[in-house]
Design a protein around this motif. Structure first.
Motif, PDB file in Angstrom:
ATOM      1  N   LEU A 177       6.938 -27.853  67.049  1.00 29.95           N
ATOM      2  CA  LEU A 177       6.164 -26.606  67.097  1.00 29.95           C
ATOM      3  C   LEU A 177       4.882 -26.815  66.305  1.00 29.95           C
ATOM      4  CD1 LEU A 177       9.033 -24.044  66.359  1.00 29.95           C
ATOM      5  CD2 LEU A 177       7.894 -24.374  68.552  1.00 29.95           C
ATOM      6  N   PRO A 178       3.881 -27.502  66.905  1.00 32.50           N
ATOM      7  CA  PRO A 178       2.656 -27.817  66.143  1.00 32.50           C
ATOM      8  C   PRO A 178       2.081 -26.562  65.498  1.00 32.50           C
ATOM      9  CG  PRO A 178       2.641 -28.924  68.260  1.00 32.50           C
ATOM     10  CD  PRO A 178       3.817 -27.992  68.291  1.00 32.50           C
ATOM     11  N   PRO A 179       1.846 -26.603  64.182  1.00 29.01           N
ATOM     12  CA  PRO A 179       1.351 -25.408  63.499  1.00 29.01           C
ATOM     13  C   PRO A 179      -0.098 -25.106  63.877  1.00 29.01           C
ATOM     14  CG  PRO A 179       1.370 -27.274  61.996  1.00 29.01           C
ATOM     15  CD  PRO A 179       2.014 -27.740  63.267  1.00 29.01           C
ATOM     16  N   ALA A 180      -0.409 -23.824  63.934  1.00 31.39           N
ATOM     17  CA  ALA A 180      -1.799 -23.428  64.174  1.00 31.39           C
ATOM     18  C   ALA A 180      -2.596 -23.677  62.900  1.00 31.39           C
ATOM     19  CB  ALA A 180      -1.843 -21.954  64.551  1.00 31.39           C
ATOM     20  N   THR A 181      -3.845 -24.054  63.058  1.00 26.97           N
ATOM     21  CA  THR A 181      -4.724 -24.218  61.906  1.00 26.97           C
ATOM     22  C   THR A 181      -5.934 -23.311  62.073  1.00 26.97           C
ATOM     23  OG1 THR A 181      -5.885 -26.058  62.967  1.00 26.97           O
ATOM     24  CG2 THR A 181      -4.043 -26.615  61.515  1.00 26.97           C
ATOM     25  N   TRP A 182      -6.596 -23.022  61.001  1.00 27.77           N
ATOM     26  CA  TRP A 182      -7.808 -22.204  61.063  1.00 27.77           C
ATOM     27  C   TRP A 182      -8.805 -22.737  60.042  1.00 27.77           C
ATOM     28  CZ3 TRP A 182      -9.017 -18.321  57.081  1.00 27.77           C
ATOM     29  CH2 TRP A 182      -8.131 -18.346  56.011  1.00 27.77           C
ATOM     30  N   ASP A 183     -10.055 -22.439  60.277  1.00 26.49           N
ATOM     31  CA  ASP A 183     -11.093 -22.879  59.352  1.00 26.49           C
ATOM     32  C   ASP A 183     -11.078 -21.940  58.151  1.00 26.49           C
ATOM     33  OD1 ASP A 183     -13.318 -23.595  57.943  1.00 26.49           O
ATOM     34  OD2 ASP A 183     -14.600 -23.865  59.699  1.00 26.49           O
ATOM     35  N   GLY A 184     -10.467 -22.425  57.072  1.00 27.32           N
ATOM     36  CA  GLY A 184     -10.320 -21.597  55.878  1.00 27.32           C
ATOM     37  C   GLY A 184     -11.436 -21.806  54.860  1.00 27.32           C
ATOM     38  N   THR A 185     -12.529 -22.453  55.293  1.00 25.59           N
ATOM     39  CA  THR A 185     -13.594 -22.780  54.332  1.00 25.59           C
ATOM     40  C   THR A 185     -14.167 -21.530  53.668  1.00 25.59           C
ATOM     41  OG1 THR A 185     -14.156 -24.655  55.775  1.00 25.59           O
ATOM     42  CG2 THR A 185     -15.720 -24.098  54.026  1.00 25.59           C
ATOM     43  N   GLU A 186     -14.488 -20.511  54.475  1.00 19.99           N
ATOM     44  CA  GLU A 186     -15.107 -19.296  53.922  1.00 19.99           C
ATOM     45  C   GLU A 186     -14.131 -18.557  53.017  1.00 19.99           C
ATOM     46  OE1 GLU A 186     -18.065 -17.669  53.503  1.00 19.99           O
ATOM     47  OE2 GLU A 186     -18.636 -19.690  54.106  1.00 19.99           O
ATOM     48  N   ALA A 187     -12.859 -18.464  53.471  1.00 22.63           N
ATOM     49  CA  ALA A 187     -11.845 -17.797  52.650  1.00 22.63           C
ATOM     50  C   ALA A 187     -11.682 -18.528  51.315  1.00 22.63           C
ATOM     51  CB  ALA A 187     -10.512 -17.744  53.400  1.00 22.63           C
ATOM     52  N   ALA A 188     -11.676 -19.843  51.377  1.00 26.61           N
ATOM     53  CA  ALA A 188     -11.534 -20.636  50.152  1.00 26.61           C
ATOM     54  C   ALA A 188     -12.717 -20.385  49.215  1.00 26.61           C
ATOM     55  CB  ALA A 188     -11.442 -22.124  50.501  1.00 26.61           C
ATOM     56  N   ARG A 189     -13.924 -20.294  49.778  1.00 24.55           N
ATOM     57  CA  ARG A 189     -15.115 -20.055  48.943  1.00 24.55           C
ATOM     58  C   ARG A 189     -15.038 -18.677  48.276  1.00 24.55           C
ATOM     59  NH1 ARG A 189     -20.392 -21.245  52.308  1.00 24.55           N
ATOM     60  NH2 ARG A 189     -21.356 -21.040  50.263  1.00 24.55           N
ATOM     61  N   LYS A 190     -14.544 -17.694  49.022  1.00 25.30           N
ATOM     62  CA  LYS A 190     -14.388 -16.355  48.447  1.00 25.30           C
ATOM     63  C   LYS A 190     -13.399 -16.382  47.279  1.00 25.30           C
ATOM     64  CE  LYS A 190     -15.337 -13.812  52.760  1.00 25.30           C
ATOM     65  NZ  LYS A 190     -14.712 -13.026  53.853  1.00 25.30           N
ATOM     66  N   LEU A 191     -12.273 -17.079  47.494  1.00 20.59           N
ATOM     67  CA  LEU A 191     -11.233 -17.133  46.461  1.00 20.59           C
ATOM     68  C   LEU A 191     -11.751 -17.866  45.214  1.00 20.59           C
ATOM     69  CD1 LEU A 191      -7.469 -17.844  47.022  1.00 20.59           C
ATOM     70  CD2 LEU A 191      -8.699 -19.068  45.244  1.00 20.59           C
ATOM     71  N   LEU A 192     -12.376 -19.010  45.423  1.00 19.27           N
ATOM     72  CA  LEU A 192     -12.897 -19.784  44.293  1.00 19.27           C
ATOM     73  C   LEU A 192     -13.985 -19.004  43.558  1.00 19.27           C
ATOM     74  CD1 LEU A 192     -13.120 -23.300  46.000  1.00 19.27           C
ATOM     75  CD2 LEU A 192     -11.402 -22.543  44.356  1.00 19.27           C
ATOM     76  N   SER A 193     -14.797 -18.300  44.328  1.00 18.05           N
ATOM     77  CA  SER A 193     -15.869 -17.498  43.741  1.00 18.05           C
ATOM     78  C   SER A 193     -15.301 -16.386  42.873  1.00 18.05           C
ATOM     79  CB  SER A 193     -16.748 -16.919  44.856  1.00 18.05           C
ATOM     80  OG  SER A 193     -17.797 -16.156  44.313  1.00 18.05           O
ATOM     81  N   CYS A 194     -14.172 -15.811  43.302  1.00 19.46           N
ATOM     82  CA  CYS A 194     -13.544 -14.730  42.538  1.00 19.46           C
ATOM     83  C   CYS A 194     -13.020 -15.252  41.196  1.00 19.46           C
ATOM     84  CB  CYS A 194     -12.415 -14.104  43.357  1.00 19.46           C
ATOM     85  SG  CYS A 194     -11.862 -12.505  42.712  1.00 19.46           S
ATOM     86  N   ILE A 195     -12.416 -16.438  41.223  1.00 23.06           N
ATOM     87  CA  ILE A 195     -11.954 -17.046  39.955  1.00 23.06           C
ATOM     88  C   ILE A 195     -13.160 -17.294  39.043  1.00 23.06           C
ATOM     89  CG2 ILE A 195     -10.866 -19.090  38.918  1.00 23.06           C
ATOM     90  CD1 ILE A 195      -9.164 -19.360  41.451  1.00 23.06           C
ATOM     91  N   TYR A 196     -14.258 -17.768  39.624  1.00 23.74           N
ATOM     92  CA  TYR A 196     -15.480 -18.037  38.860  1.00 23.74           C
ATOM     93  C   TYR A 196     -16.006 -16.748  38.222  1.00 23.74           C
ATOM     94  CZ  TYR A 196     -20.297 -19.417  37.859  1.00 23.74           C
ATOM     95  OH  TYR A 196     -21.497 -19.649  37.242  1.00 23.74           O
ATOM     96  N   ARG A 197     -15.980 -15.634  38.994  1.00 24.70           N
ATOM     97  CA  ARG A 197     -16.473 -14.343  38.478  1.00 24.70           C
ATOM     98  C   ARG A 197     -15.604 -13.860  37.308  1.00 24.70           C
ATOM     99  NH1 ARG A 197     -20.589 -15.401  40.534  1.00 24.70           N
ATOM    100  NH2 ARG A 197     -21.139 -15.035  42.687  1.00 24.70           N
ATOM    101  N   PHE A 198     -14.263 -14.077  37.412  1.00 24.44           N
ATOM    102  CA  PHE A 198     -13.395 -13.712  36.281  1.00 24.44           C
ATOM    103  C   PHE A 198     -13.872 -14.418  35.007  1.00 24.44           C
ATOM    104  CE2 PHE A 198      -9.368 -13.108  39.146  1.00 24.44           C
ATOM    105  CZ  PHE A 198      -9.813 -11.845  39.503  1.00 24.44           C
ATOM    106  N   GLN A 199     -14.133 -15.720  35.140  1.00 29.14           N
ATOM    107  CA  GLN A 199     -14.531 -16.517  33.979  1.00 29.14           C
ATOM    108  C   GLN A 199     -15.878 -16.060  33.422  1.00 29.14           C
ATOM    109  OE1 GLN A 199     -12.313 -20.441  35.832  1.00 29.14           O
ATOM    110  NE2 GLN A 199     -14.280 -20.761  34.850  1.00 29.14           N
ATOM    111  N   GLN A 200     -16.764 -15.652  34.322  1.00 20.85           N
ATOM    112  CA  GLN A 200     -18.085 -15.183  33.897  1.00 20.85           C
ATOM    113  C   GLN A 200     -18.014 -13.806  33.241  1.00 20.85           C
ATOM    114  OE1 GLN A 200     -19.530 -18.268  34.259  1.00 20.85           O
ATOM    115  NE2 GLN A 200     -21.394 -17.108  34.582  1.00 20.85           N
TER     116      GLN A 200
END
Length: 623
Positions: free
Chosen positions: A411-434
């Protein structure tokens, strides 16, 4: 007498004593090397026939008046079963361990010192005991010390997944008895562990035999946790009703709670961990080995040396430490070659917990770095979208092609381009630190991304961050999958007692959009039977019972199993030590009418034919 180039003696022993027509894989070359006095290091997967690689040389050398073979084994249960099986096959074997009375131990020692004993099993701490070494000295002086077989040899390595300090002392065997050949055996060892075994056991001159690590009868499946207990129950009920299996959990508490829950759901489940009373552990292990359909819920304290061939599944409710542990534990399924499953549910908390255990261990930084690398390899396997088996074998340096029989192939898993979601998540961690240098955990991070106005969000004023609500379009499960994969890829690290999140150096490239991230879409549990269409070996159903027998043959098989259960009970041994299911199925299928025909069936050696032949013929011809 010099053997011919075909070395007929080992093959004769294989056929006469064990009832097998031919060697498998590298067995013959290993046995020739050791029978003729050479050292060997053997890497062979569980169920590949490792035991025969030292048992046949032991028999051959004993017949040549070379005396006793000493087998180093870390587990009492394994000693009992191996000795029982050898005695059933007509080979004089014994063990020395704490279960024997002083009178019994003295009897075993007399048998050993007389040269009558073919094989003696003992734990490493006994073998390196001064009194025992004095006995070995005496045997060696009389030319009656034949061979040392060191089983579970990965235990000697600090890089291995099951290091045992008492194994380190075994280097003295080479120093003290340089003329006595040694064979070290293990089912799992990467390059680092392999080098450590050679160095610590002084096997520099040994021939190294590496068999394929592939276990084609095992189907690998790894799913995201979503009510894992219910996922486990669904897996067992859909695919392994009434089967024997092992469920691994990380903590003793979770073992007991999971076993109780499975019992409440109507399964025959037993707990096993090092905190239980020794008598309870022994009782549960005996039940697992001797009864059908038991599910053993256990920590990693259970399993090494468990020879039960018809374990149909191994499930993990927690992530193991590394691929070696995963491979060793899953390898306890399907030792009989019939279809079996390796199933694991894992989630974000598993990743966090394993990283914390490494960080908090008292080990040196170099060792921790190695452990982190091993964990990263396991996480890459868990998050992979391509063939699990190709990844697993690649870790052990073995090239392969897609198997068509793991969850990703079926059952080949579906994949998606998570680049933008990842940038949002990483950016949120960065904002916490700031924003005041604060650090937070996964739950709060996802609440902010999804715009969820919790008390904590209000307390810290995080609704005013630029990342507030930017991820409202994705469900919480998908955000957890994104975070888990970013941690697995090393872009996010967890810190401190509360496992707060921080950015790794590599996050910078993701934030800048220099790295594309194709992520798995969180999987939905497959419908009943959905995964059973792969290239699974035929001949056995889920319970290890043969599926290709007609009604009359099936009835004969059932009668033979009932007869075997009586014999096993009478001898105090697990049923598979008498005959494995595959041998009984062949008897039922072929329906031999005389001893000669029965003796042609694989697994029927001369001693068993003599001991049980007439009884088997009677059972086969019973109405």
């Amino acid at each position: 007498m010099t053997q011919t180039s075909h070395h007929p003696a080992p093959l004769n022993i294989l056929q006469e004593v064990f009832g097998y027509p031919a060697f498998r894989g590298a067995q013959e070359a290993i046995i020739d090397q050791v029978s003729q006095g050479g050292d060997a290091l053997v890497l062979m997967p569980t169920g590949g026939g490792k035991s025969l690689c030292y048992q046949i040389p032991a028999i051959a050398r004993h017949r040549a008046d070379r005396g006793v073979t000493v087998v180093v084994s870390p587990l009492i249960a394994l000693m009992h079963d191996q000795v029982g099986a050898l005695e059933e096959a007509g080979v004089h074997a014994a063990f020395l361990n704490s279960t024997l009375s002083s009178e019994q131990a003295q009897h075993v020692e007399r048998e050993m010192m007389s040269g009558r004993l073919v094989m003696l099993y003992a734990a490493p701490e006994r073998i390196t005991n001064p009194r025992f070494l004095a006995q070995l000295d005496s045997l060696a002086e009389r030319g009656l010390l034949s061979l040392f077989a060191i089983d579970e040899a990965h235990c000697v390595s600090q890089w291995g997944h099951d290091f045992r300090s008492e194994y380190l002392a075994l280097s003295l065997l080479h120093e003290r008895y340089p003329e006595v050949p040694r064979i070290a055996l293990t089912a799992t060892a990467d390059d680092l562990t392999r080098a450590d075994i050679i160095s610590r056991l002084r096997l520099e001159e040994a021939r190294v035999f590496i068999s394929s690590f592939d276990r084609p009868n095992i189907r690998y499946a790894i799913i995201e946790k979503d009510k894992p207990r219910e996922q486990l129950l669904r897996f067992i009920r859909d695919e392994h009703e009434n089967d024997a299996g092992v469920v691994y959990c990380q903590s003793r508490k979770k073992v007991e709670e999971t076993a109780d829950w499975l019992v409440a759901e109507g399964l025959k489940a037993l707990p096993y961990h090092a905190g239980l009373d020794a008598a309870v552990r022994q009782k549960h292990q005996d039940r697992f080995l001797r009864e059908d359909s038991i599910v053993m819920v256990a920590t990693i304290a259970f399993g090494m040396g468990i020879d039960k061939p018809d374990v149909r599944f191994v499930a993990h409710l927690d992530l193991p430490k590394n691929i070696e542990s995963y491979y060793q534990e899953t390898g306890r399924a399907g030792r009989d070659g019939a279809p079996a499953d390796a199933w694991m549910a894992y989630g974000l908390a598993d990743v966090v917990n394993q990283r914390r255990m490494i960080d908090e261990s008292p080990a040196g930084e170099e060792f921790k770095k190695g452990q982190r690398g091993k964990l990263d390899a396991l996480l890459a396997l868990a998050e992979a979208t391509d063939c699990r088996r190709v990844r697993l074998l690649s870790y052990f340096g073995e090239a392969s092609t897609p198997c068509g029989n793991c969850d990703n192939c079926l059952l080949p898993p579906a994949t998606w381009d998570g680049t933008e979601a990842a940038r949002k998540l990483l950016s949120c961690i960065y904002r916490f630190q700031q924003n005041g240098g604060q650090r937070f955990g996964a739950g709060h991070l996802i609440d902010v991304l999804r715009g969820k106005a919790t008390d904590k969000v209000t307390q810290y004023g995080h609704q005013s961050l630029s990342t507030w609500g930017v991820g409202a379009d994705l469900p919480e499960t998908q955000w957890r999958a994104v975070l888990r994969q970013l941690i697995a890829l090393g872009h996010v690290v967890t810190e401190g007692e509360y496992m707060t999140l921080a950015l790794a150096d590599s996050a910078r490239a993701v934030l800048k959009g220099e790295v594309q991230l194709l992520l798995r879409v969180p999987a939905v549990a497959p419908k009943r039977g959905k995964l059973t269409r792969g290239n699974r070996p035929s001949g056995s159903g889920g319970s290890g019972a043969p599926t290709d027998l007609d009604a009359a043959a099936q009835d004969r098989f059932d009668q033979l199993k009932a007869w075997r259960a009586e014999v096993a009970k009478e001898h105090g041994l697990p049923a598979y030590v008498i005959f494995q299911n595959v041998a009984l199925a062949e008897m039922a299928r072929q329906h031999p009418r005389n001893l000669e025909a029965l003796g042609q069936i694989s697994g029927v050696g001369a001693k068993k034919l003599e001991a049980y032949g007439q009884e088997i013929l009677r059972v086969l011809d019973a109405d």
